[in-house]
Design a protein around this motif. Structure first.
Motif, PDB file in Angstrom:
ATOM      1  N   THR A  59       0.837  -1.199   0.000  1.00  0.00           N
ATOM      2  CA  THR A  59       0.000   0.000   0.000  1.00  0.00           C
ATOM      3  C   THR A  59       0.871   1.248   0.000  1.00  0.00           C
ATOM      4  O   THR A  59       1.782   1.370   0.812  1.00  0.00           O
ATOM      5  CB  THR A  59      -0.931   0.013   1.228  1.00  0.00           C
ATOM      6  N   LEU A  60       0.566   2.154  -0.920  1.00  0.00           N
ATOM      7  CA  LEU A  60       1.241   3.448  -0.993  1.00  0.00           C
ATOM      8  C   LEU A  60       0.187   4.533  -0.878  1.00  0.00           C
ATOM      9  O   LEU A  60      -0.844   4.481  -1.558  1.00  0.00           O
ATOM     10  CB  LEU A  60       1.989   3.596  -2.318  1.00  0.00           C
ATOM     11  N   GLU A  61       0.422   5.512  -0.014  1.00  0.00           N
ATOM     12  CA  GLU A  61      -0.513   6.622   0.157  1.00  0.00           C
ATOM     13  C   GLU A  61      -0.149   7.734  -0.812  1.00  0.00           C
ATOM     14  O   GLU A  61       0.961   8.264  -0.776  1.00  0.00           O
ATOM     15  CB  GLU A  61      -0.504   7.086   1.608  1.00  0.00           C
ATOM     16  N   VAL A  62      -1.092   8.063  -1.684  1.00  0.00           N
ATOM     17  CA  VAL A  62      -0.857   9.004  -2.773  1.00  0.00           C
ATOM     18  C   VAL A  62      -2.028   9.973  -2.861  1.00  0.00           C
ATOM     19  O   VAL A  62      -2.922   9.800  -3.689  1.00  0.00           O
ATOM     20  CB  VAL A  62      -0.697   8.252  -4.117  1.00  0.00           C
ATOM     21  N   PRO A  63      -2.050  11.002  -2.027  1.00  0.00           N
ATOM     22  CA  PRO A  63      -3.190  11.918  -2.055  1.00  0.00           C
ATOM     23  C   PRO A  63      -3.220  12.867  -3.250  1.00  0.00           C
ATOM     24  O   PRO A  63      -4.303  13.317  -3.644  1.00  0.00           O
ATOM     25  CB  PRO A  63      -3.056  12.697  -0.751  1.00  0.00           C
ATOM     26  N   LEU A  64      -2.067  13.161  -3.879  1.00  0.00           N
ATOM     27  CA  LEU A  64      -2.055  14.169  -4.948  1.00  0.00           C
ATOM     28  C   LEU A  64      -1.388  13.701  -6.242  1.00  0.00           C
ATOM     29  O   LEU A  64      -1.995  13.770  -7.293  1.00  0.00           O
ATOM     30  CB  LEU A  64      -1.378  15.454  -4.453  1.00  0.00           C
ATOM     31  N   ILE A  89      -9.883  13.567  -6.512  1.00  0.00           N
ATOM     32  CA  ILE A  89     -10.462  14.834  -7.002  1.00  0.00           C
ATOM     33  C   ILE A  89     -10.697  15.779  -5.820  1.00  0.00           C
ATOM     34  O   ILE A  89     -10.390  16.973  -5.883  1.00  0.00           O
ATOM     35  CB  ILE A  89     -11.788  14.580  -7.758  1.00  0.00           C
ATOM     36  N   ASN A  90     -11.261  15.249  -4.736  1.00  0.00           N
ATOM     37  CA  ASN A  90     -11.490  16.054  -3.532  1.00  0.00           C
ATOM     38  C   ASN A  90     -10.181  16.669  -3.035  1.00  0.00           C
ATOM     39  O   ASN A  90     -10.124  17.852  -2.693  1.00  0.00           O
ATOM     40  CB  ASN A  90     -12.115  15.184  -2.439  1.00  0.00           C
ATOM     41  N   ASN A  91      -9.119  15.862  -2.989  1.00  0.00           N
ATOM     42  CA  ASN A  91      -7.816  16.343  -2.525  1.00  0.00           C
ATOM     43  C   ASN A  91      -7.289  17.458  -3.426  1.00  0.00           C
ATOM     44  O   ASN A  91      -6.749  18.456  -2.939  1.00  0.00           O
ATOM     45  CB  ASN A  91      -6.801  15.201  -2.488  1.00  0.00           C
ATOM     46  N   LEU A  92      -7.424  17.272  -4.745  1.00  0.00           N
ATOM     47  CA  LEU A  92      -6.950  18.294  -5.681  1.00  0.00           C
ATOM     48  C   LEU A  92      -7.680  19.614  -5.462  1.00  0.00           C
ATOM     49  O   LEU A  92      -7.060  20.682  -5.445  1.00  0.00           O
ATOM     50  CB  LEU A  92      -7.134  17.817  -7.124  1.00  0.00           C
ATOM     51  N   VAL A  99      -7.384  20.734 -11.494  1.00  0.00           N
ATOM     52  CA  VAL A  99      -7.952  19.394 -11.664  1.00  0.00           C
ATOM     53  C   VAL A  99      -7.871  18.939 -13.114  1.00  0.00           C
ATOM     54  O   VAL A  99      -7.483  17.797 -13.395  1.00  0.00           O
ATOM     55  CB  VAL A  99      -9.409  19.331 -11.141  1.00  0.00           C
ATOM     56  N   ALA A 100      -8.190  19.801 -14.045  1.00  0.00           N
ATOM     57  CA  ALA A 100      -8.157  19.430 -15.467  1.00  0.00           C
ATOM     58  C   ALA A 100      -6.744  19.039 -15.909  1.00  0.00           C
ATOM     59  O   ALA A 100      -6.569  18.051 -16.629  1.00  0.00           O
ATOM     60  CB  ALA A 100      -8.695  20.565 -16.327  1.00  0.00           C
ATOM     61  N   ALA A 101      -5.752  19.798 -15.476  1.00  0.00           N
ATOM     62  CA  ALA A 101      -4.365  19.491 -15.844  1.00  0.00           C
ATOM     63  C   ALA A 101      -3.917  18.170 -15.223  1.00  0.00           C
ATOM     64  O   ALA A 101      -3.239  17.356 -15.877  1.00  0.00           O
ATOM     65  CB  ALA A 101      -3.433  20.629 -15.409  1.00  0.00           C
ATOM     66  N   ARG A 139     -18.968  17.575  -7.795  1.00  0.00           N
ATOM     67  CA  ARG A 139     -19.763  16.667  -8.636  1.00  0.00           C
ATOM     68  C   ARG A 139     -19.382  16.814 -10.097  1.00  0.00           C
ATOM     69  O   ARG A 139     -19.196  15.831 -10.816  1.00  0.00           O
ATOM     70  CB  ARG A 139     -21.253  16.955  -8.447  1.00  0.00           C
ATOM     71  N   ASP A 140     -19.225  18.057 -10.559  1.00  0.00           N
ATOM     72  CA  ASP A 140     -18.882  18.309 -11.958  1.00  0.00           C
ATOM     73  C   ASP A 140     -17.481  17.793 -12.296  1.00  0.00           C
ATOM     74  O   ASP A 140     -17.274  17.172 -13.338  1.00  0.00           O
ATOM     75  CB  ASP A 140     -18.982  19.798 -12.272  1.00  0.00           C
ATOM     76  N   GLU A 141     -16.515  18.061 -11.413  1.00  0.00           N
ATOM     77  CA  GLU A 141     -15.133  17.599 -11.643  1.00  0.00           C
ATOM     78  C   GLU A 141     -15.076  16.069 -11.658  1.00  0.00           C
ATOM     79  O   GLU A 141     -14.401  15.475 -12.503  1.00  0.00           O
ATOM     80  CB  GLU A 141     -14.175  18.150 -10.579  1.00  0.00           C
ATOM     81  N   ALA A 142     -15.795  15.432 -10.737  1.00  0.00           N
ATOM     82  CA  ALA A 142     -15.816  13.971 -10.686  1.00  0.00           C
ATOM     83  C   ALA A 142     -16.468  13.399 -11.948  1.00  0.00           C
ATOM     84  O   ALA A 142     -15.979  12.409 -12.509  1.00  0.00           O
ATOM     85  CB  ALA A 142     -16.548  13.487  -9.434  1.00  0.00           C
TER      86      ALA A 142
END
Length: 188
Positions: A59-64, A89-92, A99-101, A139-142
């Motif tokens: 397991t690797l923790e990767v929030p971003l 997405i929430n973290n970003l 988010v788009a990039a 919601r839109d980003e997800a």
């Protein structure tokens, strides 16, 4: 066989269980966890998920930096499970990232990987319209992320009530056409 699979579903739909089951025949299994542990309740959830997964997972923790973690973890014959895109997405959004990039970078990275990757994401667009701007943005980003990842994936599975439904099936490998030389050789 698919190389990149997107598994979608609602909360408690069985999507994670289904995604983990796809890893059973792989010896090298990596779990990229996007959740940031911010309180005791989240710690309990993470501990419970680890216990349910059992041994055999790194397991690797990767929030971003999901694209970077995928590049680092990728191995031919390996299996990577990303849990989950909506938390990422929430973290970003929380860390004020583009988010788009980041999504474009993720999709570009998926196209270059050698191992098997399964992405888990919540389908958040089936409910009511949220009552505040931040929730609507999430919601839109997800939704945009799920659409882009569905295009990038070889296979897309939607899970409801524990039942997987294939929305996009991986194309079988193309068969090589015999060359003209080989046809002549067979004619003899």
């Amino acid at each position: 066989m698919s190389r990149v699979t997107l598994v979608l579903g609602g909360a408690r739909s069985g999507k994670s269980r289904h995604a983990e089951a796809l890893a059973t025949r792989y010896n090298q299994r990596i779990y990229l966890a996007t959740a940031e542990i911010i309180d005791a309740e989240m710690r309990e959830r993470v501990d419970l998920h680890r216990a349910q997964r059992g041994k055999g997972w790194q397991t690797l923790e990767v929030p971003l930096d999901l694209a970077g973690a995928l590049r680092d973890a990728d191995r031919p014959g390996g299996f990577i499970l990303v849990e989950c895109i909506t938390i990422w997405i929430n973290n970003l959004i929380y860390h004020d990232k583009d988010v788009a990039a980041e999504l474009k970078l993720l999709c570009d990275t998926l196209a270059k990987l050698k191992g098997r990757v399964v992405l888990v994401s919540n389908e958040v667009g089936l409910g009511i319209v949220p009552d505040n701007a931040l929730a609507r943005r999430f919601r839109d980003e997800a939704g945009r992320a799920n659409q882009a990842l569905a295009v990038a994936a070889d296979e897309v599975i939607f899970v409801a009530a524990g039942l997987p439904m294939v929305l996009k099936k991986a194309k079988p490998p193309a068969r090589r056409k015999p060359s003209k030389t080989s046809k002549r050789a067979r004619r003899g």
